[in-house]
Design a protein around this motif. Sequence first.
Motif, PDB file in Angstrom:
ATOM      1  N   GLU A 109       6.017 -22.778 -21.717  1.00  0.00           N
ATOM      2  CA  GLU A 109       6.220 -22.570 -23.142  1.00  0.00           C
ATOM      3  C   GLU A 109       7.495 -23.278 -23.569  1.00  0.00           C
ATOM      4  O   GLU A 109       8.563 -23.035 -23.024  1.00  0.00           O
ATOM      5  CB  GLU A 109       6.337 -21.068 -23.416  1.00  0.00           C
ATOM      6  CG  GLU A 109       6.403 -20.737 -24.873  1.00  0.00           C
ATOM      7  CD  GLU A 109       6.468 -19.228 -25.077  1.00  0.00           C
ATOM      8  OE1 GLU A 109       5.405 -18.575 -25.024  1.00  0.00           O
ATOM      9  OE2 GLU A 109       7.583 -18.710 -25.251  1.00  0.00           O
ATOM     10  N   LEU A 110       7.326 -24.185 -24.530  1.00  0.00           N
ATOM     11  CA  LEU A 110       8.479 -24.904 -25.071  1.00  0.00           C
ATOM     12  C   LEU A 110       9.019 -24.122 -26.255  1.00  0.00           C
ATOM     13  O   LEU A 110       8.283 -23.792 -27.177  1.00  0.00           O
ATOM     14  CB  LEU A 110       8.043 -26.308 -25.507  1.00  0.00           C
ATOM     15  CG  LEU A 110       9.061 -27.139 -26.284  1.00  0.00           C
ATOM     16  CD1 LEU A 110      10.299 -27.443 -25.445  1.00  0.00           C
ATOM     17  CD2 LEU A 110       8.418 -28.432 -26.784  1.00  0.00           C
ATOM     18  N   ARG A 111      10.313 -23.791 -26.211  1.00  0.00           N
ATOM     19  CA  ARG A 111      10.937 -23.065 -27.318  1.00  0.00           C
ATOM     20  C   ARG A 111      11.924 -23.983 -28.017  1.00  0.00           C
ATOM     21  O   ARG A 111      12.676 -24.695 -27.351  1.00  0.00           O
ATOM     22  CB  ARG A 111      11.684 -21.838 -26.790  1.00  0.00           C
ATOM     23  CG  ARG A 111      10.719 -20.830 -26.250  1.00  0.00           C
ATOM     24  CD  ARG A 111      11.400 -19.690 -25.560  1.00  0.00           C
ATOM     25  NE  ARG A 111      10.444 -18.611 -25.444  1.00  0.00           N
ATOM     26  CZ  ARG A 111      10.401 -17.570 -26.271  1.00  0.00           C
ATOM     27  NH1 ARG A 111      11.293 -17.441 -27.229  1.00  0.00           N
ATOM     28  NH2 ARG A 111       9.475 -16.656 -26.122  1.00  0.00           N
ATOM     29  N   LEU A 112      11.900 -23.952 -29.335  1.00  0.00           N
ATOM     30  CA  LEU A 112      12.707 -24.891 -30.107  1.00  0.00           C
ATOM     31  C   LEU A 112      13.505 -24.173 -31.179  1.00  0.00           C
ATOM     32  O   LEU A 112      13.077 -23.165 -31.722  1.00  0.00           O
ATOM     33  CB  LEU A 112      11.789 -25.893 -30.816  1.00  0.00           C
ATOM     34  CG  LEU A 112      11.059 -26.940 -29.992  1.00  0.00           C
ATOM     35  CD1 LEU A 112      10.101 -27.705 -30.881  1.00  0.00           C
ATOM     36  CD2 LEU A 112      12.062 -27.873 -29.352  1.00  0.00           C
ATOM     37  N   ASN A 113      14.656 -24.775 -31.493  1.00  0.00           N
ATOM     38  CA  ASN A 113      15.449 -24.288 -32.613  1.00  0.00           C
ATOM     39  C   ASN A 113      16.301 -25.445 -33.119  1.00  0.00           C
ATOM     40  O   ASN A 113      16.472 -26.446 -32.422  1.00  0.00           O
ATOM     41  CB  ASN A 113      16.338 -23.130 -32.164  1.00  0.00           C
ATOM     42  CG  ASN A 113      16.982 -22.398 -33.334  1.00  0.00           C
ATOM     43  OD1 ASN A 113      16.474 -22.461 -34.457  1.00  0.00           O
ATOM     44  ND2 ASN A 113      18.083 -21.724 -33.080  1.00  0.00           N
ATOM     45  N   SER A 114      16.813 -25.316 -34.323  1.00  0.00           N
ATOM     46  CA  SER A 114      17.795 -26.287 -34.807  1.00  0.00           C
ATOM     47  C   SER A 114      19.068 -25.545 -35.138  1.00  0.00           C
ATOM     48  O   SER A 114      19.050 -24.482 -35.761  1.00  0.00           O
ATOM     49  CB  SER A 114      17.292 -27.028 -36.051  1.00  0.00           C
ATOM     50  OG  SER A 114      18.355 -27.851 -36.538  1.00  0.00           O
ATOM     51  N   LEU A 115      20.190 -26.108 -34.688  1.00  0.00           N
ATOM     52  CA  LEU A 115      21.484 -25.440 -34.860  1.00  0.00           C
ATOM     53  C   LEU A 115      22.244 -25.923 -36.074  1.00  0.00           C
ATOM     54  O   LEU A 115      23.337 -25.445 -36.341  1.00  0.00           O
ATOM     55  CB  LEU A 115      22.356 -25.691 -33.629  1.00  0.00           C
ATOM     56  CG  LEU A 115      21.856 -25.203 -32.286  1.00  0.00           C
ATOM     57  CD1 LEU A 115      22.866 -25.541 -31.214  1.00  0.00           C
ATOM     58  CD2 LEU A 115      21.636 -23.700 -32.333  1.00  0.00           C
ATOM     59  N   GLY A 116      21.708 -26.918 -36.797  1.00  0.00           N
ATOM     60  CA  GLY A 116      22.481 -27.495 -37.893  1.00  0.00           C
ATOM     61  C   GLY A 116      23.551 -28.430 -37.386  1.00  0.00           C
ATOM     62  O   GLY A 116      23.571 -28.771 -36.193  1.00  0.00           O
ATOM     63  N   ASP A 117      24.423 -28.849 -38.277  1.00  0.00           N
ATOM     64  CA  ASP A 117      25.454 -29.808 -37.875  1.00  0.00           C
ATOM     65  C   ASP A 117      26.790 -29.453 -38.522  1.00  0.00           C
ATOM     66  O   ASP A 117      26.941 -28.364 -39.068  1.00  0.00           O
ATOM     67  CB  ASP A 117      25.023 -31.223 -38.260  1.00  0.00           C
ATOM     68  CG  ASP A 117      24.809 -31.369 -39.761  1.00  0.00           C
ATOM     69  OD1 ASP A 117      25.033 -30.370 -40.499  1.00  0.00           O
ATOM     70  OD2 ASP A 117      24.422 -32.456 -40.200  1.00  0.00           O
ATOM     71  N   ALA A 118      27.721 -30.394 -38.479  1.00  0.00           N
ATOM     72  CA  ALA A 118      29.060 -30.136 -39.025  1.00  0.00           C
ATOM     73  C   ALA A 118      29.018 -29.800 -40.514  1.00  0.00           C
ATOM     74  O   ALA A 118      29.905 -29.131 -41.025  1.00  0.00           O
ATOM     75  CB  ALA A 118      29.949 -31.346 -38.780  1.00  0.00           C
ATOM     76  N   ALA A 119      27.972 -30.259 -41.198  1.00  0.00           N
ATOM     77  CA  ALA A 119      27.881 -29.991 -42.637  1.00  0.00           C
ATOM     78  C   ALA A 119      27.426 -28.558 -42.928  1.00  0.00           C
ATOM     79  O   ALA A 119      27.943 -27.912 -43.837  1.00  0.00           O
ATOM     80  CB  ALA A 119      26.922 -30.988 -43.289  1.00  0.00           C
ATOM     81  N   CYS A 120      26.464 -28.063 -42.170  1.00  0.00           N
ATOM     82  CA  CYS A 120      25.905 -26.750 -42.514  1.00  0.00           C
ATOM     83  C   CYS A 120      26.273 -25.633 -41.541  1.00  0.00           C
ATOM     84  O   CYS A 120      26.130 -24.459 -41.844  1.00  0.00           O
ATOM     85  CB  CYS A 120      24.387 -26.856 -42.671  1.00  0.00           C
ATOM     86  SG  CYS A 120      23.531 -27.558 -41.256  1.00  0.00           S
TER      87      CYS A 120
END
Length: 435
Positions: free
Chosen positions: A160-171
């Motif tokens: 099972e591939l689990r994904l997320n996005s952490l944002g960047d220096a802006a957000c």
Amino acid sequence: MEIKAVRGVKDILPGEVEKWQFVERVAREVFERYGYAEIKIPIFEHTSLFARSIGETTDIVEKEMYSFEDQGGEQLTLRPEATAGICRAYVEHKLHQQPGFVKFYCIGPMFRYERPQAGRFRQFYQIDVEAVGEASPVVDAEVLTMLMTYLRTLGLQKLELRLNSLGDAACRPRYREELKAYIRRHLNQLCAECQRRFERNPLRVLDCKKEGCRSVMREAPQTADFLCEPCRQHFETVLHLLAGVGMTWVLDPKLVRGLDYYTRTTFEVIAEGLGAQNSVTGGGRYDGLIEEIGGPPTPGIGFAIGFERLVAVLEYQGLTIPEPRPHVFVAPLGASALRDAFILVERLRDAGLRAEVGYDEKSLRSQLRRANKLGAAFTVMLGERELIAGKVAVKAMQGGEQEEVPLDEVVGYLQKKALTASSERLEGDDPTSKA
Ligand SMILES: [Zn+2]
Ligand SMILES: [Zn+2]
């Protein structure tokens, strides 16, 4: 007194090492198809490299590093992971000045002073992959596709591939503040470690494995709700590309990496059969890391896979890797045939065959017993009488048929037999199929 191996390290003996070689061989094959090249970096680096790249508030840097001062007074550390060293090499050799970006893989031992427990070693092995110098979401999708292709090529299932996005220096700063405020409201329910480091490193609290902290953090704000427009688009493109090649995934808003230079895509692969600690690999983007260690602003993404875990899942899922067996056993009958047998076995090996020769077995029966034990497909019997006639007897160990073959044709004869056997094997069973 008997000297034993140091606590927390282990020997990989023949019988087990074939699995490791298989894991490594498939890694090289798959990664090279995707344009990755191997990099070999030193096993030790300046301690400051890891403190800056892994982060001073992490368990690794706080408690687990093998650090020492060498005879010249330098503070050194055995590498606890490979990303830092690879990024250091990237900056040091000015690889950012090369056209395009760089795709590396690195295979080797890492060192961490961890509490000894099942499946944890103080010297452990990793396969590490890093793509440095390109921010495009296509690279994220390519890295993930390659990772899943690799695991599937090994024969693994139920991944099972689990994904997320952490944002960047802006957000991210806004998210961080919200998260800190949430943590502050629940501080007394958290473990001492989380209480101590949440101000400097609030995302680490989301990572804490203690049940108390986990249940508090279940209601915590999620990165996905704070993404700025470019971050949202980046993540959407990654998912869109993955869907295009038939990949499936689970979005996991709690999947974070604690340090500020980790950005955007972050991921983990879970495999059935590893119990509570069931992640085989994890990784993500680190667009701020190279700057952190003194290089120019450079995006990067990568992952690391632990060999020990990978082999454990292979075993749990019942995958078998064929052990190498000699194709031919050469049995000298009597002392006078020994030299000719020794010459013949060398000729067989020169011809690319796996071959063994009798050493000092007393009788033909004991030689055949050894040939069987080794799993040889054929035994060549050489006696004085046969040598005078210029012929040898070749016995198929399964079935037992025996044939007389002229001595100067026996190499070609056995080569042909080996070819037939390997093509039958290719058609017949897949080496990674269920036992
Ligand atoms: Zn905690
Ligand atoms: Zn953003």
